[in-house]
Design a protein around this motif. Structure first.
Motif, short mmCIF file in Angstrom:
data_model
loop_
_atom_site.label_atom_id
_atom_site.label_comp_id
_atom_site.label_asym_id
_atom_site.label_seq_id
_atom_site.Cartn_x
_atom_site.Cartn_y
_atom_site.Cartn_z
N SER A 18 0.82 -1.21 0.00
CA SER A 18 0.00 0.00 0.00
C SER A 18 0.86 1.27 0.00
O SER A 18 0.63 2.19 -0.78
N ILE A 19 1.86 1.32 0.87
CA ILE A 19 2.73 2.50 0.94
C ILE A 19 3.50 2.67 -0.36
O ILE A 19 3.60 3.78 -0.91
N GLY A 20 4.04 1.58 -0.88
CA GLY A 20 4.83 1.67 -2.12
C GLY A 20 4.00 2.13 -3.30
O GLY A 20 4.45 2.97 -4.10
N ARG A 21 2.79 1.61 -3.43
CA ARG A 21 1.94 2.01 -4.56
C ARG A 21 1.58 3.50 -4.47
O ARG A 21 1.59 4.21 -5.49
N GLN A 22 1.26 3.96 -3.27
CA GLN A 22 0.93 5.37 -3.11
C GLN A 22 2.15 6.27 -3.30
O GLN A 22 2.02 7.41 -3.76
N ALA A 23 3.32 5.76 -2.95
CA ALA A 23 4.55 6.54 -3.18
C ALA A 23 4.77 6.76 -4.67
O ALA A 23 5.18 7.85 -5.10
N ILE A 24 4.50 5.75 -5.48
CA ILE A 24 4.63 5.91 -6.93
C ILE A 24 3.62 6.93 -7.43
O ILE A 24 3.92 7.74 -8.31
N ASP A 25 2.41 6.94 -6.83
CA ASP A 25 1.43 7.98 -7.18
C ASP A 25 1.98 9.38 -6.89
O ASP A 25 1.79 10.30 -7.68
#
Length: 400
Positions: A18-25
Motif C-alpha cells: 500500500s505505501i509503495g503504490r501510493q509513493a509511486i502515485d
C-alpha cells in the motif's frame, strides 16, 4: 541517468504494498521533484512489480522471493507491451534483495531518499543499509526502528530519519511550532479500530474478518489486525519516543474516530498544535520524500464548506491493554520491544488461522514478554536472536 537540478532520486522498498503504490502515485504527481531509481518487493506480486519497474524506469529491481530469470521475463514482456524493449534494469533476488537495493548506487551515486515501506521487522537490515548509504530514510517501516532501537538511532545522522507514519509525520510538523525545550507532551491519536467502544468481554468472540474491517484505513492483514488490538498504537508510541527523544511518560494516546487530526503536540505554555487532514497516506509519504519541503497538491485538504464534527475520547486500557504493554516493553529497553513485536506477529498469524481468539493475541504477547530476560548488548544478531526466541516461545504457548 542524471537527475535534473532540484529533482530527488528515490528508492522504494516494498513497492507493491500500500505505501509503495501510493509513493509511486506521489512521484507521478510531481515528476519535477522526484524520480524513482530502484524498487524492491517481497515477490508475492511479480507481475505488478514488473509493471512498476517499466512505468518508473527504475535502474535496479529486487525481489525477496522468486528468481531473477522469472522477473526478467516479466519485465521484458511488460517492456515490449509499452514499446520500451530497450529497458533492462539490474536485478537482485533473495532474502537480502531489499538490503542490497537500499544500499544501491546508480551511475550518479546513492539515492537521495530511501522509502522503507516494508512491513515487519525484516525491514531492519534495509533500514540500516539505507542509513549507511547516507540517504534520507523516509521511514514507514516502524518495526525496524522499534526492534532496532539504539542500534538504528546510533546509525542515523541528525535529521536523517523522516517519519512516514501519519501520526509521526503530524508530530514532526507540529514540532515546528516551538523549540524542543518548549515541548510538554506528545498526543498520538487513534481511530479506535473496528471494535471501539466494546468491552473486553465483548471482544472475546470477534472474528478475523471483523478485525480486518477497519473503519478508516486500507492496510495489510498484520497492520489492520494490529489496529484492531491497538498493538499498532503501542508500536507507534515506542516509535514516537525514539524518534523525538520525548520520555514515555510524556506521550499520551487519545481515541479520535474520524482520523482527521493525526496527532498533536502540547507545549509548556498550554498551547496544543494539531495537524489535520483527511485520511490519505499520500500526504505523509510526500512529506517523507520532500522533507522539509512540502509537495504541492499531494492530497486533498479538509472541506470547510461542509459541517463536520471531530470527537475525542480516552483510551479504554482494560479492553485494549496493548498500549500500556508496549510502554512497559519500551521502559525495559534492550530487546524487549523486539520480543513484543515478534510475539505479536506470531499471535496474529495464529488468530487468522483460527487457532486462538482475539484476546489471546495480546495475552500471548504479555506472557512471552514476562519470560524474556533481555540482552546485555544491542546488535543485529542479538535482535534477530531475541525475535527467534519470541516467535518460538509464542508458538509453543499458542500450540498448548
Amino acid at each position: 541517468m542524471q537527475s535534473p537540478a532540484g529533482q530527488r532520486s528515490v528508492i522504494i522498498l516494498g513497492s507493491t504494498g500500500s505505501i509503495g503504490r501510493q509513493a509511486i502515485d506521489v512521484v507521478d504527481g510531481a515528476p519535477h521533484r522526484f524520480r524513482v531509481t530502484a524498487l524492491s518487493a517481497g515477490g508475492g506480486n511479480l507481475g505488478q512489480l514488473a509493471l512498476q519497474a517499466v512505468h518508473t524506469r527504475a535502474e535496479a529491481v529486487g525481489i525477496a522471493e522468486g528468481s531473477v530469470d522469472e522477473l526478467r521475463g516479466l519485465i521484458a514482456s511488460a517492456s515490449a507491451a509499452e514499446g520500451a524493449a530497450d529497458y533492462a534494469p539490474e536485478l537482485f533476488a533473495g532474502p537480502d534483495a531489499s538490503t542490497r537495493i537500499a544500499a544501491w548506487r546508480g551511475p550518479t551515486g546513492p539515492a537521495d531518499v530511501v522509502l522503507n515501506g516494508i512491513t515487519g521487522s525484516i525491514g531492519l537490515a534495509p533500514t540500516l543499509a539505507a542509513l549507511a548509504s547516507g540517504a534520507t530514510l523516509a521511514l514507514a517501516n516502524k518495526e525496524s526502528l522499534i526492534v532496532g532501537g539504539t542500534l538504528v538511532k546510533g546509525a542515523a545522522a541528525p535529521g536523517q530519519i523522516v517519519p512516514v507514519d501519519s501520526e509521526h509525520s503530524a508530530i514532526a510538523q507540529c514540532l515546528r511550532a516551538g523549540r524542543a525545550d518548549e515541548v510538554d507532551r506528545l498526543i498520538l491519536t487513534a481511530s479506535g479500530g473496528p471494535f471501539r467502544g466494546r468491552s473486553r468481554a465483548e471482544l472475546a468472540g470477534v472474528t478475523p474478518q471483523e478485525a480486518l474491517n477497519h473503519p478508516t484505513w486500507d492496510m495489510g492483514k498484520v497492520v489492520t489486525t494490529n489496529s484492531a488490538t491497538l498493538v499498532n498504537k503501542g508500536l507507534e508510541l515506542i516509535e514516537a519516543h525514539l524518534l523525538f527523544d520525548v520520555p514515555l511518560e510524556a506521550i499520551d494516546v487519545v481515541v479520535h474516530p474520524q482520523s482527521v487530526v493525526h496527532s498533536m503536540v502540547q507545549f509548556t505554555d498550554g498551547s496544543i498544535i494539531a495537524q489535520a487532514s483527511p485520511p490519505d497516506m499520500r500526504l505523509p509519504i510526500a512529506l517523507g520524500l520532500g522533507w522539509p519541503d512540502r509537495v504541492a497538491h499531494a492530497a486533498e485538504p479538509c472541506d470547510w464548506s461542509r459541517a463536520t464534527a471531530w470527537t475525542f475520547e480516552p483510551l479504554d486500557a482494560r479492553a485494549f491493554p496493548a498500549v500500556d504493554l508496549a510502554k512497559d516493553a519500551a521502559k525495559q529497553g534492550s530487546t524487549y520491544p523486539a520480543v513484543f513485536n515478534a510475539a505479536n506477529e506470531e499471535a496474529v498469524e495464529a488468530f487468522h488461522a483460527r487457532r486462538i481468539g482475539f484476546l489471546d493475541i495480546v495475552d500471548t504477547v504479555e506472557a512471552v514478554l514476562g519470560e524474556h530476560g533481555g540482552s546485555s548488548e544491542m546488535s543485529v544478531d542479538t535482535v534477530l536472536a531475541a525475535e527467534e526466541w519470541a516467535r518460538k516461545r509464542a508458538h509453543e504457548r499458542l500450540a498448548s
